[in-house]
Design a protein around this motif. Structure first.
Motif, PDB file in Angstrom:
ATOM      1  N   UNK A  86       0.859  -1.179   0.000  1.00 55.91           N
ATOM      2  CA  UNK A  86       0.000   0.000   0.000  1.00 55.91           C
ATOM      3  C   UNK A  86       0.895   1.228   0.000  1.00 55.91           C
ATOM      4  N   UNK A  87       0.764   2.049  -1.041  1.00 56.72           N
ATOM      5  CA  UNK A  87       1.597   3.240  -1.154  1.00 56.72           C
ATOM      6  C   UNK A  87       0.720   4.483  -1.229  1.00 56.72           C
ATOM      7  N   UNK A 125       9.274   2.812   6.794  1.00 58.93           N
ATOM      8  CA  UNK A 125       8.858   1.744   7.697  1.00 58.93           C
ATOM      9  C   UNK A 125       7.838   0.866   6.983  1.00 58.93           C
ATOM     10  N   UNK A 126       8.049  -0.456   7.021  1.00 57.75           N
ATOM     11  CA  UNK A 126       7.123  -1.411   6.412  1.00 57.75           C
ATOM     12  C   UNK A 126       6.486  -2.252   7.509  1.00 57.75           C
ATOM     13  N   UNK A 140       3.426   0.909   3.604  1.00 62.18           N
ATOM     14  CA  UNK A 140       4.705   1.596   3.419  1.00 62.18           C
ATOM     15  C   UNK A 140       4.538   3.027   3.904  1.00 62.18           C
ATOM     16  N   UNK A 141       5.440   3.454   4.750  1.00 60.47           N
ATOM     17  CA  UNK A 141       5.336   4.808   5.290  1.00 60.47           C
ATOM     18  C   UNK A 141       6.654   5.550   5.133  1.00 60.47           C
ATOM     19  N   UNK A 164       9.453  -6.158   5.239  1.00 58.81           N
ATOM     20  CA  UNK A 164       8.499  -5.862   6.314  1.00 58.81           C
ATOM     21  C   UNK A 164       9.167  -5.991   7.680  1.00 58.81           C
ATOM     22  N   UNK A 165       8.865  -5.062   8.562  1.00 58.07           N
ATOM     23  CA  UNK A 165       9.462  -5.050   9.891  1.00 58.07           C
ATOM     24  C   UNK A 165      10.678  -4.167   9.985  1.00 58.07           C
ATOM     25  N   UNK A 166      11.194  -3.728   8.830  1.00 60.15           N
ATOM     26  CA  UNK A 166      12.362  -2.862   8.845  1.00 60.15           C
ATOM     27  C   UNK A 166      11.963  -1.398   8.978  1.00 60.15           C
TER      28      UNK A 166
END
Length: 389
Positions: A86-87, A125-126, A140-141, A164-166
């Motif tokens: 999601x973007x 951040x994912x 996705x942020x 994800x998680x990073x």
């Protein structure tokens, strides 16, 4: 006598007016009753469709929509779940979309407590959601609002270099981070990459027109890779959502900006911003599930394109470097440059052929009778001469 006749005429006129008013009231009541019944029937259909799509998503298995397992059984086995990114800009409504999807798919008690995102500029951040199903949303942020390097960062997300998680700090050297926060140097295995894209924008974003230009390079990249993004338009005002003409106009703008067809562009209400209860507007909730379902199908199409390309690439290597084994993408690129076709025209033609499972010149020649009617007269003439058909 004259007075008595005048009174009788007046009474007649009064009764006529009463009859006319009574008829109009009857018509108005009939119209209201019809509208209520029609609205009730529409609401019933919305709820039935919502439950059907929800059931389909609950029962979904990787590859089941396009029967990918029939054509690529071993490859599909390696994909544990469909990953959908999601973007969209900060505050676009991604959090609201995820919250609605979780409440409907998992129940209010299991939904993540989410507020409007306020991701810091310079931080990527994912985070994964809906992980109990065979598809998942990856929020996705923090990268979209930045002017420099955002398209490369999206490519890193799509190829799994950022996982994800990073949390990636742009200004921080990798060596200063814990090993699990390092960006992967190479692309992730295909099953861990992003297979689908949902682009979320807010209806009142003043930059919507600018995104048509700003997103041009990334639209071309997505199309070239085989992605077909789904667009979601978040309305912060319920009245604007219900204004069909206004809604249609903004959806067309978003469709042009994102590169998503109008039939893959959906509106919904950002209930976190509007403070509304999602139960009060089933149409908005249905659209969220429709977006999810459409994105899952588009993701399978992307997987099919990628696996077909891989298959034909291996076949070309086995056959040698003859003209018949040339990829249709390289073939069209060469012809397009020779005839000064712009990139969007070349990409659209390659996509058209890929949609028909045509990936090399040999298959294009064999399928010419089926393909040629879909081409413009100019393209048909040029390709026919190049193929000598």
């Amino acid at each position: 006598m004259g007075g008595s006749e005048s009174k009788t005429e007046e009474e007649v006129r009064w009764h006529n007016r009463w009859d006319d008013d009574s008829k109009q009231r009857g018509i108005d009541e009939a119209v209201r009753d019809f509208e209520e019944r029609r609205g009730s029937q529409k609401m019933k259909e919305v709820k039935e469709t919502l439950l059907r799509i929800k059931k389909d998503l609950e029962d979904y298995n990787v590859g089941s929509k396009l029967r990918l397992g029939k054509f690529f059984p071993a490859k599909v086995e390696e994909i544990e779940n469909i990953n959908i990114a999601m973007v969209g800009p900060t505050g676009s409504g991604k959090s609201s979309f995820i919250n609605i999807a979780e409440q409907v798919m998992m129940g209010p008690g299991e939904a993540t407590a989410i507020t409007q995102s306020t991701g810091r500029e310079g931080t990527i951040h994912l985070e994964e959601f809906l992980t109990k199903f065979n598809f998942r949303l990856i929020d996705t942020r923090g990268y979209f609002d930045l002017d420099e390097g955002w398209s490369q960062e999206l490519k890193n997300i799509l190829t799994g270099k950022i996982r994800p998680g990073q949390t990636i700090e742009r200004e921080t050297d990798d060596t200063a981070l814990a090993p699990e926060q390092h960006m992967r140097p190479d692309e992730a295995p295909f099953g861990e990459q992003i297979h689908g894209v949902i682009c979320v924008m807010v209806d009142k974003d003043p930059r919507l027109e600018q995104y048509k230009t700003r997103m041009k390079s990334i639209k071309e990249y997505l199309r070239g890779q085989g992605y077909s993004p789904v667009a979601a338009l978040a309305f912060e005002d319920e009245k604007d959502f219900k204004d069909e003409e206004k809604r249609r106009d903004i959806m067309e703008e978003l469709s042009a900006a994102v590169g998503s067809p109008i039939d893959k562009t959906f509106p919904f209400i950002n209930h976190l911003a509007s403070g509304s209860d999602i139960k009060k507007d089933p149409e908005s909730v249905l659209n969220v599930l429709d977006i999810l379902d459409t994105a899952v199908t588009a993701a399978e199409k992307f997987i099919k394109v990628r696996l077909q390309r891989e298959k034909y690439s291996k076949e070309r290597q086995a056959k040698g470097a003859g003209p018949e084994s040339q990829s249709v993408s390289d073939f069209i690129q060469t012809i397009g440059k020779a005839h000064n076709w712009d990139k969007s025209r070349i990409d659209s033609l390659v996509q058209l052929l890929n949609d028909d499972d045509i990936y090399d010149v040999s298959t294009l020649r064999e399928s010419w009778d089926d393909v040629s009617p879909k081409l413009t007269m100019g393209m048909r003439s040029v390709l026919k001469q190049a193929l000598s058909v």
